[in-house]
Enzyme design. Structure first.
Site, PDB file in Angstrom:
ATOM      1  N   HIS A 231       0.968   4.832  -2.101  1.00 51.84           N
ATOM      2  CA  HIS A 231       0.113   6.033  -1.382  1.00 51.84           C
ATOM      3  C   HIS A 231       1.190   6.551  -0.364  1.00 51.84           C
ATOM      4  O   HIS A 231       0.564   7.611   0.227  1.00 51.84           O
ATOM      5  CB  HIS A 231      -1.004   5.323  -0.872  1.00 51.84           C
TER       6      HIS A 231
ATOM      7  N   CYS B 207      -7.894  -2.749  -4.501  1.00 54.25           N
ATOM      8  CA  CYS B 207      -6.473  -2.409  -4.459  1.00 54.25           C
ATOM      9  C   CYS B 207      -5.748  -3.680  -4.574  1.00 54.25           C
ATOM     10  O   CYS B 207      -4.634  -3.883  -5.540  1.00 54.25           O
ATOM     11  CB  CYS B 207      -6.028  -1.678  -3.550  1.00 54.25           C
TER      12      CYS B 207
ATOM     13  N   CYS C  70       0.942  -1.255   0.076  1.00 50.93           N
ATOM     14  CA  CYS C  70      -0.014  -0.050   0.044  1.00 50.93           C
ATOM     15  C   CYS C  70       0.988   1.204   0.121  1.00 50.93           C
ATOM     16  O   CYS C  70       0.714   2.149  -0.643  1.00 50.93           O
ATOM     17  CB  CYS C  70      -0.944   0.033   1.359  1.00 50.93           C
TER      18      CYS C  70
ATOM     19  N   ARG D 272     -12.781  -1.101  -1.661  1.00 54.41           N
ATOM     20  CA  ARG D 272     -11.974  -0.572  -2.349  1.00 54.41           C
ATOM     21  C   ARG D 272     -10.553  -1.221  -1.845  1.00 54.41           C
ATOM     22  O   ARG D 272      -9.803  -1.337  -2.809  1.00 54.41           O
ATOM     23  CB  ARG D 272     -11.721   0.878  -2.067  1.00 54.41           C
TER      24      ARG D 272
END
Lengths: 125, 277
Positions: free
Chosen positions: B195, B238, B191, B234
């Site tokens: 991000h 992802c 992640c 979501r």
């Protein structure tokens, strides 16, 4: 008679030479065709979202909507030898363990043959 | 192929915490997180991170603001309000479980000491239904997302204020943190890769959102979905994008991740539901 035979031999050689040259030329054209079609194949794999998807992160001449995560793929021949580029695509963690670049070979995103095709295409950039 | 994906999904590289130390306290983590983004996007005000990618994507911001004038989630909020007001077969309703609707959104997620579990808004909605002898809503979209949207809407203006107190809460937090920084999937991405480290860069034509603020605006209406979806929907998307096997909505993994991400959004305004591309 002697003269006539010599003439015949000469002509035969000439024909043979022309023939050989012709064949060589044909082979050369065939090689060129194979090379350009494998480069086309490499380009297709490089742009394919399910395969190389290089454009997701790298700018490539001729590719639309390129990402900006990785460096632009330009002057590649001066930056990578063929083997080094194959290694970088197959297992980029060798150079940088935390890289965001997927290990295309180790995780079987592409086959060894596909990685070679992509490599040869990338080296033309 | 499936095997490869599973192996890849379970290959977790724990070596990946340069930004946040493994033994740092949650409070230290949060300071480091805020500091990192402040340095990375020096002209973006802290409060603006509630807007997700639009905090840093000036090119699509105007278009998004126009969309928010007549938001695509408006009808879903109305449907959610109707669900909120509807009586169960036993004569009770959601208000009997939750109390005043305006105060709900800001309470979740929280660590439930007695159950050693993370209570999420969506999990608690379904628990309210089953406790009252009703059938639970389906996860990820539909009625659950609609009611979540109504509750989020009524809770707008509150602040994210997630607490991590005590060893058990910290264990949940650390599980979420590990998930967040661990590489996963055939594409081997964490992640944090997209991000945190590469937030603001383009992946093809799309900008990668900063993780700080991720949870403030859920559930969201995504044009790509054509409807409303929850945060865990979501997360699943992802994970699929990095070609990892997604976990189930309300799984231990996603609850821990929500807890960590929400903590990392502490201090930001709650502004759900949102609309996204």
């Amino acid at each position: 008679m002697r003269k006539k035979i010599r003439l015949m031999v000469t002509s035969a050689s000439a024909i043979a030479i022309v023939a050989v040259m012709g064949i060589t030329t044909n082979i050369a054209i065939a090689d060129d065709k194979a090379a350009s079609s494998s480069l086309e194949e490499g380009k297709k794999l490089a742009f394919d979202r399910k395969k190389g998807n290089c454009l997701a992160c790298h700018m490539i001449q001729g590719g639309d909507m390129a990402g900006t995560i990785g460096p632009p793929l330009i002057a590649m021949k001066s930056r990578f030898k063929r083997d080094a580029l194959i290694a970088q695509i197959s297992e980029p963690r060798d150079k940088n363990p935390n890289t965001i670049m997927p290990p295309f070979g180790t995780h079987s995103v592409m086959s060894p043959k596909e990685i070679e095709l992509v490599t040869d295409y990338i080296l033309t950039l | 192929m499936r095997k490869i994906l599973t192996i890849a999904a379970t290959t977790i590289a724990l070596s990946l915490t340069p930004l946040i130390g493994t033994h740092a306290s949650p409070a230290e983590d949060l300071e480091a997180f805020k500091g990192y983004f402040k340095k990375k996007f020096s002209d973006v005000a802290f409060d603006d991170y509630k807007n997700g990618v639009y905090a840093i994507d000036s090119a699509s911001r105007e278009q998004w603001e126009e969309m928010e004038e007549f938001p695509p989630y408006e009808l879903a909020i109305d449907d959610g309000a109707a669900l909120w007001g509807k009586k169960f077969a036993n004569g009770k309703s959601f208000a009997d479980c939750f109390g005043d609707v305006a105060g709900i959104r800001g309470k979740y997620p929280y660590f439930d000491e007695a159950k050693d579990d993370i209570a999420t808004l969506e999990g608690t909605i379904n628990k309210c239904l089953t406790d009252n002898g009703e059938k639970p809503f389906k996860w990820k979209k539909g009625n659950l997302a609609k009611l979540s949207a109504y509750i989020a809407y009524q809770g707008r203006g509150g602040k994210v204020d997630v607490k991590v107190e005590g060893a058990k809460a910290e264990a949940w937090y650390n599980e979420g943190k590990t998930f967040f920084y661990a590489k996963r999937g055939q594409l081997n991405m964490a992640c944090a890769d997209c991000h945190v480290y590469y937030a603001g860069q383009n992946i093809r034509a799309d900008k990668l959102s900063p993780a700080m603020g991720h949870t403030t605006h859920f559930p969201v209406y995504r044009s790509k979905w054509g409807n409303l979806g929850t945060l865990h929907r979501r997360y699943g998307g992802c994970n699929k994008q990095v070609r990892a096997k997604p976990f189930k909505a309300q799984s231990k993994q996603y609850k821990a991740l929500e807890y960590f991400e929400a903590y990392m959004s502490n201090g930001l305004e709650l502004n759900g539901p949102g609309s996204r591309k």
